[in-house]
Design an enzyme around this catalytic site. Sequence first.
Site, PDB file in Angstrom:
ATOM      1  N   CYS A 156       0.814  -1.331  -0.126  1.00 54.95           N
ATOM      2  CA  CYS A 156       0.144  -0.115   0.030  1.00 54.95           C
ATOM      3  C   CYS A 156       0.970   1.322   0.081  1.00 54.95           C
ATOM      4  CB  CYS A 156      -0.878  -0.130   1.073  1.00 54.95           C
ATOM      5  SG  CYS A 156      -2.234  -1.340   0.814  1.00 54.95           S
ATOM      6  N   HIS A 289      -1.238   8.538   6.660  1.00 59.47           N
ATOM      7  CA  HIS A 289      -1.742   7.237   5.939  1.00 59.47           C
ATOM      8  C   HIS A 289      -3.037   6.875   6.737  1.00 59.47           C
ATOM      9  CE1 HIS A 289      -1.411   3.252   4.502  1.00 59.47           C
ATOM     10  NE2 HIS A 289      -1.054   2.582   5.665  1.00 59.47           N
ATOM     11  N   HIS A 326      -9.474   2.741   1.908  1.00 62.84           N
ATOM     12  CA  HIS A 326      -8.212   2.581   1.763  1.00 62.84           C
ATOM     13  C   HIS A 326      -8.222   1.968   0.252  1.00 62.84           C
ATOM     14  CE1 HIS A 326      -4.012   1.532   1.776  1.00 62.84           C
ATOM     15  NE2 HIS A 326      -4.134   1.020   3.030  1.00 62.84           N
TER      16      HIS A 326
END
Lengths: 397, 343
Positions: A156, A289, A326
């Site tokens: 990611c 994040h 996400h």
Amino acid sequence: MRNVVVTGLGAVSPIGIGVGAFWESLCAGRSGIAPITRFDASPFRNNLAGEVTDFDASGLGTDLDDISRCHQYAFASLLEAISDAGLPDAGLRAAGICAGTNFGSLEWGQQHLAQLFIDEPVAPRCWEQLRLGSGIEFFAGRLGLGGPRTLVSLSCASGVAAIGHAADAIRWGRADAMLAVGHDELSIFCYSGLSALRAITPDIIRPFDINRRGTLFAEGAGALVLESEAGARARGADIYARVRGHAMNNDAFHMTAPDKTGKGIVAVMRAALDDAQINPEQIEHINAHGTGTQFNDKIETASIKAVFGEHAARMPVVSMKSMMGHTMGASGTLESIGAILTMRNGTIPPTINLEEPDPECDLDYVPAQARQQQVKTGLCNSYGCGGTNAAIVFERP
Amino acid sequence: MPRPVAIRAVAPITPIGCGAESFADALREQRCGIDEVVGFDVTDLAVQVAGEVQDFDLDDYLESVKSYVDRSSAFALAAAAMALGDAQWEPTAEQPVGLALGTEWGCLDSMALFAEKITTSNPKFAQPLLFTQGYVNAPNSLVSIEFGLRGFNTCISCGRTSGAAAIACAFDQVRHGRADRLLAGGVDVLSRVLCSSLDGKTFGPLGEAAAMLAIEPANGDAHLLILGAGQAAGAGNGRRAFEAALADAGIDADSLDAIVLSGDPAAIGLLSVERPLVENAQPALVSWLSTSVGDTMGASGAVAACAAALMLRFGIMPDARHIAVVSADLKESCVVLIIGKAD
């Protein structure tokens, strides 16, 4: 060493297709999370995710029928970014590309892999698209790109890493212009795996809230056009931001468990600041994040404090994942676009669903509502499975 | 100011030899590693030969036993162990080591096993271990965890050029001062899944390999250097990448003693037809590497870089000083590295 600037943006996301719609949703605090329609999610602890809806690739050419959904998203976002940049044909022909993805085309890829065991023939394109490099080959061929061609897969953290690699190519004279694109798609393959890792919340996504229980995954693509500052200014391009510096590293700790000391993410933020040749006090905004997992948000908060000291309390720290989920390999590019527009427009999007603060997450997360505030310099963080970390610094020109 | 970049160690895991000396011996003898596949069942496949690394045992390279790692990760772990050992590097906070690794297929076997489980049983009970082992960057992460590599880290996948692109990336990072010690290379492995999916679709036998270089800023005792790199795509990619690499290295084509071709065999063929890649250059063309180890896919450029470095180091090509490594992909992409002896 040359300065690198951003001159074009493109977005395909769960909260809007096109940068205008994407930005409007971010500022409105609009959620793109909804029940999953792409596969049967009933076996899992949550059936919510951020799907891209109302995406239509039919106007982009019949050859898009043979590329995967995430590659279609990426291609559409690239076209928007190139158009936005007004990159001339000659510039495009000399440009290179760096893509970032976590899983790539796993909706079709999983079909190919499954047919090896259940003997149900699938289209050859399922195998062809499973290869990660297939996307950049299509994009480069269709757009006539002649420069360096790379794909980076750092789970990611891939999106931020892709921008970093693209910026390096310009900075060090390997290309005058680069396209950077992050992309990923939801599939039962990645969803079942991420569910097995217990990363998915049974609730909604609540970054930095004391009741947060995990993240929600999503799909999409974000693209940026990067150019040398001298070249962009010479052709009179509208410059969104300067890429000041970036870094990527590894925790070297565990495949799935986060390093609770935060050593790796402290190091990557410091390395990005060093690369940008700026002091921590010059950063005015952080795009976190901010996944909404118990560990990430606490560790990220402590790490920001370790890097920025007292200045940490003065910076807005936002989780755009609270709205779009996400988006995995796309998250770094989509969130960078959000951070760049934050600097350009003087509006800081909010972190939504943050209702009850966690005493261990005590920074200014801009809860619930967007804020009007001028910021000149911003930092974006992305971390991933396997201890991958990436950070990038942007500056308003 | 850009810094000269030295090759400190060479670590190949290939069908014709594992380790620098063993691989160099095989290169000297132009040994062939293509044979009947014994690692998995190929009786129903049209192509039943490949370049396998036989008798590979990860326990020979590590001090601890692993319960399960994908073969791709196992190869990467073994190559990293050799490279770190040969370079005599002990990663520390003060002297971190990083990693740039290229792969075309990643951990396909683990991905397939995971796909089988979620296809044939309830996906709710998917196995997290298999899932994480199937990540494309799993070899990067496992190597980083095993050896404490906390420096610069990237995983590149761009077809056959992946390994060479990873080395080119690492070269730039060291050259421009962002990293001091990096392992760089590529890995790809054979499996039933890969070979059945590609059966009859490749232009020569496949092979498997991992190959890594340990690179750092050059000091007085450096023997081998990476002098330059070039990368291009689209029409004339081979020639443009070649010219860019030569310009980067600051040498003329006349200074080249050899060109080692690697990557997709069909693309190698196209490049050979294009010869001379640079007008008036007459270097020796080493095109037999892929017939020796097979088409090692994303590892091929790194295998060729190891071969070039060892040809210079062991005098396999007497009097040679500069070798170009050409990594070509049939999808119109090319990476060129220039490797040379230090003065």
